[in-house]
Design an enzyme around this catalytic site. Sequence first.
Site, short mmCIF file in Angstrom:
data_model
loop_
_atom_site.label_atom_id
_atom_site.label_comp_id
_atom_site.label_asym_id
_atom_site.label_seq_id
_atom_site.Cartn_x
_atom_site.Cartn_y
_atom_site.Cartn_z
N HIS A 85 0.61 -0.97 -0.14
CA HIS A 85 0.01 -0.09 0.02
C HIS A 85 0.74 1.57 -0.02
CE1 HIS A 85 -3.12 2.43 1.33
NE2 HIS A 85 -2.93 2.44 2.27
N ASP A 103 -3.93 -2.94 5.41
CA ASP A 103 -5.11 -2.33 6.11
C ASP A 103 -6.06 -3.47 6.70
OD1 ASP A 103 -3.62 0.92 6.67
OD2 ASP A 103 -4.81 1.01 4.54
FE1 FEO Z 1 -4.01 3.02 4.12
FE2 FEO Z 1 -2.70 2.22 7.60
O1 FEO Z 1 -2.92 3.26 5.57
#
Ligand code: FEO
Length: 397
Positions: free
Chosen positions: A80, A165
């Site tokens: 991510h 996440d």
């Molecule tokens: Fe979408 Fe923990 O960042």
Amino acid sequence: MPVIKLLPDIYSVGVIDWNVRSFHGHTYTTKRGTTYNSYLIIDDKIALVDTAYGPFAKELIQNISSVIPPEKIDYVIANHVETDHSGALPELMKLCPKAKVIGTEKCKEGLYKNYYGNWGFQIVKTGDKLNLGKRTLSFIEAPMIHWPDSMFTYCPEEELLMPNDAFGQHLATSERFNDEVDQCALMDEAAKYYANILWPLGAIILKKIDEVVKMGIPIKIIAPSHGVIWRDDPMRIVNEYLKWAKNETKPKVVVAYESMWGSTEKMAKKIVDGISDAGVSVKLFDVTQTDRTEVMKEMLEAKGFLFGSSTHDNDMLPTLAGFLEFLKGLKPKNRVAACFGSYGWAGGAVKNIEGIMQEAGIDLAAQGYQVKYVPDEDEMKRCYEFGAEFAKKVQGG
Ligand code: FEO
């Protein structure tokens, strides 16, 4: 965070952010802090799955260094782009410049536009595999859970899913596993995370869980990028996600209001009495006094929403207006709502709240109830009935 051996040759090397109380550009309060989890896999090839928020780069590098010299890292898996998981990447890459960064096409684009690093990058798609030696990593693209670049990494030999996440919680603890922490706090934070970050993405989440189930991959451990690792019955959190993604509700009402001189508050409290006496669970929040993200968590499973505001400049009061805009963005489904409030000479708050409900696709279960100035005895009685009638609409969930 102490480095912990998660499995033979697999280490949790992430960091704890004990003091963070405001997250995600102040859209999210983190009263229990958070963690930025990172996983180091030692095999013929060495892979690091995700990094950490930039200010914690030094700590992350120290943790990695306590296991292996960072220059030995061959692959950095970037599940991510968001900075809480990639912010430490520039510092880390200085120590392992030959390591290849691995992620989706959108990840490559996003990392470049954040850090302008000249790193070797390998784009992966769902089903692609990376052989580390005794272990393999396979990748599952997960766009919009919760960014376009998002991806899950799976290690079949260990039955270990690292979904970034997804399934995370903002929970700073020295314990690393779900069976070691207070269960109420854990589920509270998991629900708050879902409500405030993932709620609008229910259809995508359902599809992704179905896709992963159809892959038939066994999952013994779910190691997210925030909070604790699910090793004890990891399907428990998956089942909670299924329930939330389907917008399943309970017969519960959340009353959220903002009052200028106390009349709308008086109405709200009497409405609550009516709901409660009808046998339906209810929670009352003055939105000027309660953290919005905590209220959203309470709304996640509530069938009914009641919103009250005094009228000011022919409209609702401003804190409630911001609250409702945020709620609209979360796209709750399968809910009913009604509105109430006090006004002086010309109303407007109730009508405008009802307009927002329509825009948000939330059904209005009753005509809004307005009272001029201070509610008298009959009007208070009507508030009680308003609550009792609304309770009937949410009974059965
Ligand atoms: Fe979408 Fe923990 O960042």
